[in-house]
Design an enzyme around this catalytic site. Sequence first.
Site, PDB file in Angstrom:
ATOM      1  N   HIS A 136      46.145  61.822  71.096  1.00 61.41           N
ATOM      2  CA  HIS A 136      46.168  60.539  72.104  1.00 61.41           C
ATOM      3  C   HIS A 136      46.607  59.340  71.388  1.00 61.41           C
ATOM      4  CE1 HIS A 136      44.602  58.276  75.638  1.00 61.41           C
ATOM      5  NE2 HIS A 136      44.044  57.447  74.501  1.00 61.41           N
ATOM      6  N   GLU A 137      46.143  59.200  70.347  1.00 66.46           N
ATOM      7  CA  GLU A 137      46.205  57.934  69.518  1.00 66.46           C
ATOM      8  C   GLU A 137      47.879  58.055  69.027  1.00 66.46           C
ATOM      9  OE1 GLU A 137      44.302  55.545  69.327  1.00 66.46           O
ATOM     10  OE2 GLU A 137      42.567  56.444  70.322  1.00 66.46           O
ATOM     11  N   HIS A 140      49.838  56.820  71.881  1.00 69.48           N
ATOM     12  CA  HIS A 140      49.822  55.458  72.045  1.00 69.48           C
ATOM     13  C   HIS A 140      51.007  54.708  71.055  1.00 69.48           C
ATOM     14  CE1 HIS A 140      46.831  54.430  74.889  1.00 69.48           C
ATOM     15  NE2 HIS A 140      46.029  54.990  74.137  1.00 69.48           N
ATOM     16  N   GLU A 198      47.008  54.756  79.237  1.00 68.48           N
ATOM     17  CA  GLU A 198      46.044  55.784  78.891  1.00 68.48           C
ATOM     18  C   GLU A 198      46.359  57.304  79.380  1.00 68.48           C
ATOM     19  OE1 GLU A 198      43.294  55.912  76.840  1.00 68.48           O
ATOM     20  OE2 GLU A 198      44.090  53.973  76.396  1.00 68.48           O
TER      21      GLU A 198
HETATM   22 ZN    ZN Z   1      43.830  55.421  74.560  1.00 61.55          ZN
END
Ligand code: ZN
Length: 274
Positions: A136-137, A140, A198
């Site tokens: 997830h990071e 981003h 997100e």
């Molecule tokens: Zn996030």
Amino acid sequence: MKLKTTISLLGVAIFMVACATNPFTGKKTMALVPNSQIFPMAFQQYDQFLAENNVVTGTAQANKIKKIGQEIATASERWLNANGYAGYLKDYQWEYNLVNDPAVNAWCMPGGKIVFYTGILPIAKNDAGIAAIMGHEVAHALANHGQQRMSAAQYQGLVAVAGNVALSKDPKAQEDFNKYYGIGSTVGVMLPFSRKHESEADRIGLTLMAMAGYDPIEGAELWKRMQQNSGGQAPPEFLSTHPSSQTRINNITAWAPEAKAEARKFGVTKFKRN
Ligand SMILES: [Zn+2]
């Protein structure tokens, strides 16, 4: 007044030409400030954060964060190369550090500078859980979400910061940078990404964790644990910027099979669940 007008016009001009394509979604994104200017600022802020915090080195946990971080970054490079984006990561300098801090948190600065707090490890629970957060990071960072957040903010009146090359000598510009990248090393704020960002990070992250050999369905389990933890004693920093809604868990569950299918194209056939 004249200078102000020049700056705003410059801002509009840069804004008009500086659209980039997100390789993972194929969508046009805003990129007011180029990576070559943003990343050095981020790297400097990251080093400052590490100097001011208790970095864990040489332990099994710290090594694990680095190992899984590398696996996810390698997966992203394979995916980009296979999809015609070779060289996309040339300005990235991946780094994965564990910081001794009870906060339930993890974040990534532009250019691939990642921090995990020891407080998030019990919720990550196992390697697949760490891979889900890492995916997830990293997502981003790959999608330049921080840059887009800064771009949008600048477009609303922070064009001066965009043009500021000697950022380190300008406390106000530095403060704005921290604010829009949301890292709490000096100002202590952590702005949430938009719901759209997100969602994008969740989806890309699942593919990356699957390509690294972790079962993406564990992503849903991770967010369930986050949800359970929200009533606990640990300060839920990660949750304040990453609300763990049922929609999020449902989406991840629905996307997990396609993430696995994508990973199989790269020869990955086994997906670890712990
Ligand atoms: Zn996030």
